[in-house]
Design a protein around this motif. Structure first.
Motif, short mmCIF file in Angstrom:
data_model
loop_
_atom_site.label_atom_id
_atom_site.label_comp_id
_atom_site.label_asym_id
_atom_site.label_seq_id
_atom_site.Cartn_x
_atom_site.Cartn_y
_atom_site.Cartn_z
N ALA A 192 14.41 3.77 4.07
CA ALA A 192 13.78 2.60 4.70
C ALA A 192 12.44 2.94 5.34
CB ALA A 192 14.72 2.02 5.75
N ALA A 193 11.93 4.14 5.15
CA ALA A 193 10.71 4.58 5.82
C ALA A 193 9.51 3.68 5.52
CB ALA A 193 10.39 6.03 5.47
N GLY A 194 9.38 3.21 4.30
CA GLY A 194 8.26 2.33 3.95
C GLY A 194 8.32 1.02 4.71
N PHE A 195 9.50 0.40 4.75
CA PHE A 195 9.68 -0.85 5.49
C PHE A 195 9.41 -0.62 6.98
CE2 PHE A 195 12.59 -3.29 8.19
CZ PHE A 195 12.10 -4.56 7.96
N ILE A 196 9.95 0.45 7.53
CA ILE A 196 9.79 0.75 8.95
C ILE A 196 8.32 0.97 9.28
CG2 ILE A 196 10.36 2.38 10.78
CD1 ILE A 196 13.01 2.92 9.21
N ARG A 197 7.63 1.72 8.43
CA ARG A 197 6.21 1.99 8.65
C ARG A 197 5.39 0.70 8.61
NH1 ARG A 197 2.36 5.84 4.95
NH2 ARG A 197 0.63 5.93 6.43
N ARG A 198 5.72 -0.19 7.68
CA ARG A 198 5.02 -1.47 7.59
C ARG A 198 5.24 -2.30 8.86
NH1 ARG A 198 6.97 -3.08 3.04
NH2 ARG A 198 8.58 -4.44 3.86
N GLU A 199 6.47 -2.32 9.38
CA GLU A 199 6.75 -3.06 10.61
C GLU A 199 6.03 -2.45 11.80
OE1 GLU A 199 8.44 -6.00 10.97
OE2 GLU A 199 8.30 -5.94 8.78
N LEU A 200 5.97 -1.12 11.86
CA LEU A 200 5.21 -0.47 12.93
C LEU A 200 3.74 -0.86 12.86
CD1 LEU A 200 6.66 3.16 13.01
CD2 LEU A 200 7.04 1.34 14.67
N GLY A 201 3.19 -0.89 11.65
CA GLY A 201 1.79 -1.26 11.47
C GLY A 201 1.50 -2.68 11.92
N ARG A 202 2.45 -3.57 11.69
CA ARG A 202 2.27 -4.96 12.11
C ARG A 202 2.32 -5.12 13.63
NH1 ARG A 202 6.32 -8.15 8.00
NH2 ARG A 202 5.11 -7.76 6.12
N ASN A 203 3.15 -4.32 14.29
CA ASN A 203 3.41 -4.53 15.71
C ASN A 203 2.62 -3.63 16.64
OD1 ASN A 203 5.30 -6.52 15.06
ND2 ASN A 203 6.87 -4.98 14.78
N LEU A 204 2.09 -2.52 16.14
CA LEU A 204 1.29 -1.62 16.97
C LEU A 204 -0.17 -1.72 16.55
CD1 LEU A 204 3.56 1.57 16.96
CD2 LEU A 204 3.37 -0.17 18.75
N ASN A 205 -1.04 -1.65 17.50
CA ASN A 205 -2.47 -1.74 17.22
C ASN A 205 -3.04 -0.33 17.08
OD1 ASN A 205 -5.00 -2.79 16.86
ND2 ASN A 205 -5.37 -3.12 19.05
N LEU A 206 -2.81 0.27 15.90
CA LEU A 206 -3.29 1.63 15.63
C LEU A 206 -4.20 1.61 14.42
CD1 LEU A 206 0.04 3.65 15.97
CD2 LEU A 206 -1.78 3.44 17.66
N ARG A 207 -5.16 2.51 14.39
CA ARG A 207 -6.05 2.62 13.24
C ARG A 207 -5.26 3.02 12.01
NH1 ARG A 207 -10.91 6.15 14.38
NH2 ARG A 207 -11.55 4.25 15.42
N TYR A 208 -4.37 3.99 12.16
CA TYR A 208 -3.50 4.44 11.07
C TYR A 208 -2.05 4.30 11.51
CZ TYR A 208 -7.78 6.74 9.56
OH TYR A 208 -9.07 7.00 9.18
N THR A 209 -1.21 3.84 10.63
CA THR A 209 0.22 3.86 10.90
C THR A 209 0.74 5.19 10.39
OG1 THR A 209 0.33 1.47 10.59
CG2 THR A 209 2.40 2.67 10.56
N PRO A 210 1.32 5.99 11.26
CA PRO A 210 1.71 7.34 10.83
C PRO A 210 2.85 7.32 9.82
CG PRO A 210 2.45 6.89 13.07
CD PRO A 210 1.62 5.74 12.66
N GLU A 211 2.83 8.31 8.94
CA GLU A 211 3.94 8.52 8.02
C GLU A 211 5.09 9.12 8.83
OE1 GLU A 211 5.00 11.20 4.13
OE2 GLU A 211 2.91 10.62 4.47
N LEU A 212 6.29 8.61 8.62
CA LEU A 212 7.43 9.00 9.44
C LEU A 212 8.21 10.14 8.79
CD1 LEU A 212 8.61 5.39 10.28
CD2 LEU A 212 7.22 6.90 11.70
N LEU A 213 8.46 11.19 9.54
CA LEU A 213 9.24 12.33 9.09
C LEU A 213 10.47 12.42 9.99
CD1 LEU A 213 6.25 14.82 8.86
CD2 LEU A 213 7.22 13.47 7.00
N PHE A 214 11.64 12.13 9.45
CA PHE A 214 12.87 12.07 10.24
C PHE A 214 13.57 13.42 10.23
CE2 PHE A 214 12.19 7.67 8.94
CZ PHE A 214 12.27 7.04 10.17
N GLU A 215 14.06 13.84 11.42
CA GLU A 215 14.82 15.07 11.59
C GLU A 215 15.97 14.79 12.55
OE1 GLU A 215 12.20 17.88 13.36
OE2 GLU A 215 11.18 18.33 11.49
#
Length: 124
Positions: free
Chosen positions: A70-93
C-alpha cells in the motif's frame, strides 16, 4: 537549526501516516496491535524510514507486506495532506524494542524470586 526542521517534518509525517493507516487503508492485515514508533526523514526529503512496532509475532510479516503493497497509496495521501516539496518514499521496518522489552520482563519474572505476602497467624 536544520535538524529541528527535519525533526518537525518527521513528526508531521508520522502523525499523518498513523492517521492514513488507521482511517483510510482497508487491508485487514493492517488491523491489530501496532504503532509507528519513529519516522526518520532524510535531509533531502526523498526517503522516510518508518519504524513499526507489532506486539503479536505472527502478524509482523503480514503487516509489513501490507504496508509495502500500500506504499504508493499511502505516499499519495501524504502528498495530498502535507505541504512538502517532495513526498518521501516510504521504507517500512519493524521495531522490536517493545517485544524485546516484554521478553526481558518475562525472563526477569522467571528468575527473580516471588515476593511472598506475610500471612498473619490467628492470635488468641
Amino acid at each position: 537549526m536544520h535538524y529541528e526542521r527535519i525533526d518537525r517534518i518527521s513528526e508531521e509525517v508520522r502523525r499523518e501516516l498513523d492517521r492514513v493507516l488507521r482511517e483510510e487503508v482497508r487491508d485487514p492485515r493492517v488491523s491489530g496491535t501496532w504503532s509507528i514508533t519513529r519516522v526518520e526523514v532524510t535531509r533531502d526529503l526523498r526517503y522516510a524510514k518508518v519504524r513499526v512496532s507489532v506486539l503479536e509475532d505472527e502478524s509482523r510479516l503480514p503487516l509489513l507486506k501490507a504496508l509495502k503493497s500500500a506504499a504508493g497509496f499511502i505516499r499519495r495521501e501524504l502528498g495530498r495532506n502535507l505541504n512538502l516539496r517532495y513526498t518521501p518514499e516510504l521504507l517500512f521496518e519493524t521495531d522490536d524494542n517493545i517485544a524485546y522489552g516484554a521478553h526481558i520482563s518475562s525472563i526477569l519474572q522467571d528468575v527473580l524470586p516471588e515476593t511472598k505476602e506475610v500471612q498473619e497467624d490467628d492470635t488468641p
